[in-house]
Design a protein around this motif. Structure first.
Motif, PDB file in Angstrom:
ATOM      1  N   ASP A 125       0.853  -1.183   0.000  1.00 28.63           N
ATOM      2  CA  ASP A 125       0.000   0.000   0.000  1.00 28.63           C
ATOM      3  C   ASP A 125       0.886   1.230   0.000  1.00 28.63           C
ATOM      4  N   PRO A 126       0.938   1.968  -1.094  1.00 29.57           N
ATOM      5  CA  PRO A 126       1.828   3.138  -1.137  1.00 29.57           C
ATOM      6  C   PRO A 126       1.463   4.193  -0.110  1.00 29.57           C
ATOM      7  N   THR A 127       0.206   4.220   0.328  1.00 30.28           N
ATOM      8  CA  THR A 127      -0.186   5.259   1.288  1.00 30.28           C
ATOM      9  C   THR A 127       0.351   4.996   2.681  1.00 30.28           C
ATOM     10  N   LEU A 128       0.679   3.720   2.953  1.00 24.84           N
ATOM     11  CA  LEU A 128       1.229   3.399   4.263  1.00 24.84           C
ATOM     12  C   LEU A 128       2.751   3.346   4.244  1.00 24.84           C
ATOM     13  N   GLY A 129       3.285   3.016   3.087  1.00 27.57           N
ATOM     14  CA  GLY A 129       4.741   2.951   2.954  1.00 27.57           C
ATOM     15  C   GLY A 129       5.324   1.727   3.607  1.00 27.57           C
ATOM     16  N   GLY A 130       6.429   1.283   3.074  1.00 31.52           N
ATOM     17  CA  GLY A 130       7.162   0.161   3.656  1.00 31.52           C
ATOM     18  C   GLY A 130       6.344  -1.094   3.628  1.00 31.52           C
ATOM     19  N   ASP A 131       6.232  -1.698   4.817  1.00 26.60           N
ATOM     20  CA  ASP A 131       5.473  -2.941   4.944  1.00 26.60           C
ATOM     21  C   ASP A 131       4.040  -2.673   5.385  1.00 26.60           C
ATOM     22  N   GLY A 132       3.513  -1.580   4.962  1.00 28.93           N
ATOM     23  CA  GLY A 132       2.138  -1.244   5.365  1.00 28.93           C
ATOM     24  C   GLY A 132       1.108  -2.201   4.853  1.00 28.93           C
ATOM     25  N   ALA A 133       1.394  -2.889   3.739  1.00 29.26           N
ATOM     26  CA  ALA A 133       0.424  -3.823   3.183  1.00 29.26           C
ATOM     27  C   ALA A 133       0.111  -4.951   4.137  1.00 29.26           C
ATOM     28  N   GLU A 134       1.148  -5.406   4.870  1.00 24.63           N
ATOM     29  CA  GLU A 134       0.902  -6.486   5.810  1.00 24.63           C
ATOM     30  C   GLU A 134      -0.073  -6.037   6.881  1.00 24.63           C
ATOM     31  N   ALA A 135       0.077  -4.850   7.388  1.00 22.69           N
ATOM     32  CA  ALA A 135      -0.849  -4.337   8.397  1.00 22.69           C
ATOM     33  C   ALA A 135      -2.233  -4.131   7.814  1.00 22.69           C
ATOM     34  N   LEU A 136      -2.258  -3.712   6.564  1.00 22.02           N
ATOM     35  CA  LEU A 136      -3.544  -3.454   5.917  1.00 22.02           C
ATOM     36  C   LEU A 136      -4.322  -4.751   5.703  1.00 22.02           C
ATOM     37  N   LEU A 137      -3.671  -5.776   5.206  1.00 21.07           N
ATOM     38  CA  LEU A 137      -4.350  -7.010   4.867  1.00 21.07           C
ATOM     39  C   LEU A 137      -4.714  -7.827   6.090  1.00 21.07           C
ATOM     40  N   THR A 138      -3.991  -7.698   7.147  1.00 23.29           N
ATOM     41  CA  THR A 138      -4.260  -8.512   8.340  1.00 23.29           C
ATOM     42  C   THR A 138      -5.082  -7.768   9.371  1.00 23.29           C
ATOM     43  N   GLU A 139      -5.358  -6.486   9.115  1.00 22.45           N
ATOM     44  CA  GLU A 139      -6.093  -5.729  10.125  1.00 22.45           C
ATOM     45  C   GLU A 139      -7.557  -6.160  10.164  1.00 22.45           C
TER      46      GLU A 139
ATOM     47  N   LEU B  30      -6.462  -3.718  -8.737  1.00 24.29           N
ATOM     48  CA  LEU B  30      -7.856  -3.912  -8.360  1.00 24.29           C
ATOM     49  C   LEU B  30      -7.978  -4.426  -6.930  1.00 24.29           C
ATOM     50  N   VAL B  31      -7.150  -5.409  -6.569  1.00 25.22           N
ATOM     51  CA  VAL B  31      -7.199  -5.941  -5.207  1.00 25.22           C
ATOM     52  C   VAL B  31      -6.807  -4.862  -4.202  1.00 25.22           C
ATOM     53  N   ARG B  32      -5.761  -4.093  -4.530  1.00 27.09           N
ATOM     54  CA  ARG B  32      -5.319  -3.019  -3.627  1.00 27.09           C
ATOM     55  C   ARG B  32      -6.423  -1.978  -3.434  1.00 27.09           C
ATOM     56  N   ASN B  33      -7.086  -1.603  -4.523  1.00 25.22           N
ATOM     57  CA  ASN B  33      -8.173  -0.619  -4.412  1.00 25.22           C
ATOM     58  C   ASN B  33      -9.335  -1.162  -3.588  1.00 25.22           C
ATOM     59  N   ALA B  34      -9.659  -2.461  -3.775  1.00 20.25           N
ATOM     60  CA  ALA B  34     -10.742  -3.055  -2.994  1.00 20.25           C
ATOM     61  C   ALA B  34     -10.407  -3.085  -1.516  1.00 20.25           C
ATOM     62  N   VAL B  35      -9.165  -3.434  -1.193  1.00 19.53           N
ATOM     63  CA  VAL B  35      -8.749  -3.480   0.213  1.00 19.53           C
ATOM     64  C   VAL B  35      -8.789  -2.080   0.817  1.00 19.53           C
ATOM     65  N   GLN B  36      -8.289  -1.089   0.085  1.00 18.81           N
ATOM     66  CA  GLN B  36      -8.318   0.277   0.585  1.00 18.81           C
ATOM     67  C   GLN B  36      -9.747   0.783   0.770  1.00 18.81           C
ATOM     68  N   ALA B  37     -10.687   0.371  -0.116  1.00 25.37           N
ATOM     69  CA  ALA B  37     -12.073   0.825   0.001  1.00 25.37           C
ATOM     70  C   ALA B  37     -12.750   0.261   1.240  1.00 25.37           C
ATOM     71  N   HIS B  38     -12.301  -0.931   1.708  1.00 25.52           N
ATOM     72  CA  HIS B  38     -12.912  -1.562   2.876  1.00 25.52           C
ATOM     73  C   HIS B  38     -12.082  -1.369   4.146  1.00 25.52           C
ATOM     74  N   ARG B  39     -11.150  -0.447   4.090  1.00 23.65           N
ATOM     75  CA  ARG B  39     -10.277  -0.266   5.252  1.00 23.65           C
ATOM     76  C   ARG B  39     -11.067   0.154   6.492  1.00 23.65           C
ATOM     77  N   SER B  40     -12.075   1.025   6.296  1.00 25.47           N
ATOM     78  CA  SER B  40     -12.851   1.531   7.437  1.00 25.47           C
ATOM     79  C   SER B  40     -14.174   0.797   7.612  1.00 25.47           C
ATOM     80  N   THR B  41     -14.381  -0.313   6.899  1.00 25.10           N
ATOM     81  CA  THR B  41     -15.639  -1.048   7.022  1.00 25.10           C
ATOM     82  C   THR B  41     -15.637  -1.873   8.297  1.00 25.10           C
ATOM     83  N   LYS B  42     -16.772  -1.834   9.021  1.00 26.10           N
ATOM     84  CA  LYS B  42     -16.884  -2.604  10.250  1.00 26.10           C
ATOM     85  C   LYS B  42     -17.193  -4.057   9.926  1.00 26.10           C
ATOM     86  N   GLY B  43     -16.947  -4.902  10.909  1.00 28.68           N
ATOM     87  CA  GLY B  43     -17.190  -6.326  10.717  1.00 28.68           C
ATOM     88  C   GLY B  43     -15.968  -7.018  10.155  1.00 28.68           C
ATOM     89  N   ASN B  44     -16.188  -7.984   9.297  1.00 27.42           N
ATOM     90  CA  ASN B  44     -15.104  -8.755   8.710  1.00 27.42           C
ATOM     91  C   ASN B  44     -15.265  -8.744   7.193  1.00 27.42           C
TER      92      ASN B  44
END
Length: 448
Positions: A380-394, A423-437
């Motif tokens: 995730d370029p917006t998080l930088g570094g290894d931010g993708a791991e935090a994004l995908l596992t959050e 496409l996957v990155r955009n989908a993950v970013q769109a659901h970053r603030s979505t509640k639930g799972n």
């Protein structure tokens, strides 16, 4: 311009609208069979009336009744003549006027067998006192016979006038048949007289039914036609809006007929045309930006080489002993070369943007391709570094559904991988603030 007459304008108003034409068609379809049925029923009624109430039939019925009447009259006249014949007997008259009861009874015994149909003979005075009588021995059977009394004068007796009462019997069946025939003939003549009224009544009833059917059919036909034309008018209005450039217009989809399918097709068409226009506008903007980027890259790239060569020439030809100036030239050369390199990379990016990449298609297996994409880290370029791991596992789960069977295809692996990952990155970013799972699912499906 040719003027339009009021009659032509009225004709266009009445017959130029679809709902009026449809209502007229429904009205004619419903009323023509009914009018034909009324006409046929009237014709059949007239023919049946003419057949049933034939004047010849009435004449023959009257003749038959007259024959019965003549027969009954003849029977009554015969009985009266028989009574007169008995009353004309001289011996009976003499005995009756003399008041000799024995002679009267003896004469009645003699006369009674001579005349058929006699039930009883009685000689009585004016005060109805009996002077003598004779009967057949059995009374009149009212179920089988009908009696007829004939009273005749035998002359003036010693005290009062003497009368002969002769009672005759006739079969009741004949008289009942005469009475029944008379009633039937009377009923026939009454029906013959009232058939016109009956015909007029039925005609009026059929006419009222026809008028009611016409009114109901006209109202229902207009309502049905109006329902269709309103939907057609909505489509026409939407078409005019589309012609005016409004591609966001949609018509309501109601019903389950051909107009419903037309409305769905129209909505789909406007959506596709809107998407096509958006793509065209996007491509036009992209073309303008590419043209600008190409010009900008050209304008930037041209002076870079002379600037870098000039600075390098100054640095190479300086042979002085001033250490501070030498250090300044070294620093300047380093900065210029670094910035020129940066500008060259920027120019290269502009040039790449100005030239759309050409896909180099090659045979591949979509199952293996998705497996490679699944194994690649999504950053995730917006998080930088290894931010993708935090994004995908959050709180977002990426599920890769790899098909079991091979799916051969022709793709540019590098470009297609970039598309899928984006496409996957955009989908993950769109659901970053979505509640639930939330879950992002990637799958490949073979279309028939």
């Amino acid at each position: 311009m040719t003027p339009v007459s009021p009659r032509s304008r009225l004709a266009r108003l009445l017959f130029g609208r679809t709902e009026v034409r449809l209502a007229l068609v429904i009205l004619l379809t419903a009323t023509l069979p009914l009018v034909s049925a009324v006409y046929l029923a009237s014709s059949m009624f007239r023919q049946a009336s003419a057949l049933w109430f034939n004047p010849e039939v009435g004449t023959q019925l009257d003749r038959g009744v007259d024959v019965y009447k003549d027969y009954v009259k003849a029977v009554k006249d015969d009985m009266r003549h028989q009574g007169q014949a008995i009353a004309a007997d001289d011996a009976l008259k003499s005995a009756a006027t003399a008041g000799d009861a024995t002679a009267v009874n003896a004469r009645l015994e003699t006369l009674f067998p001579r005349f058929q149909g006699l039930v009883a003979l009685r000689v009585e005075n004016e005060d109805e006192s009996t002077l003598g009588q004779k009967d057949r021995g059995t009374p009149v059977d009212k179920d089988q016979e009908k009696s007829l009394d004939t009273k005749l004068s035998l002359g003036q007796g010693r005290v009062s006038e003497v009368f002969l009462v002769a009672t005759f019997a006739v079969p009741r069946k004949r008289l009942d048949e005469l009475e029944a025939s008379g009633q039937i003939v009377n009923t026939y003549h009454q029906l013959e007289v009232s058939r016109t009224e009956l015909y007029v009544g039925y005609t009026n009833a059929f006419s009222a039914l026809l008028a009611l059917t016409i009114v109901v059919t006209a109202v229902l036909g207009f309502l049905l036609a109006r329902g269709l034309t309103k939907r057609i008018e909505r489509l026409s209005l939407a078409t005019r809006k589309v012609a005016g450039g409004d591609l966001s217009v949609q018509v309501p989809v109601t019903g389950s007929d051909e107009l419903t399918e037309l409305a769905r097709a129209f909505n789909k068409m406007t959506s596709e045309v809107g998407q096509a226009r958006s793509r065209i506008e996007f491509l036009q903007r992209m073309g303008a930006w590419q043209e600008m980027a190409q010009r900008l890259a050209h304008e930037i790239k041209n002076p870079l080489t002379p600037i870098q060569l000039a600075v390098q020439e100054c640095h190479r030809k300086y042979a002085g002993g001033d250490a501070r100036y030498t250090q300044l030239l070294d620093t300047t050369l380093e900065i210029v070369e670094e910035e020129v390199g940066t500008l060259r990379r920027l120019v290269a990016n502009f040039s790449n943007f100005a030239r759309l990449p050409q896909a180099e298609l090659a045979s591949a297996d979509l199952r293996d391709f998705l497996s490679d994409c699944r194994d690649q880290r999504i950053e995730d370029p917006t998080l930088g570094g290894d931010g993708a791991e935090a994004l995908l596992t959050e709180n977002v789960d990426v599920e890769w559904q790899i098909p079991e069977k091979s799916i051969p295809c022709a793709i540019d692996r590098q470009m297609f991988r970039r598309v899928v990952i984006n496409l996957v990155r955009n989908a993950v970013q769109a659901h970053r603030s979505t509640k639930g799972n939330p879950k992002v699912r990637v799958r490949a499906v073979r279309e028939a």
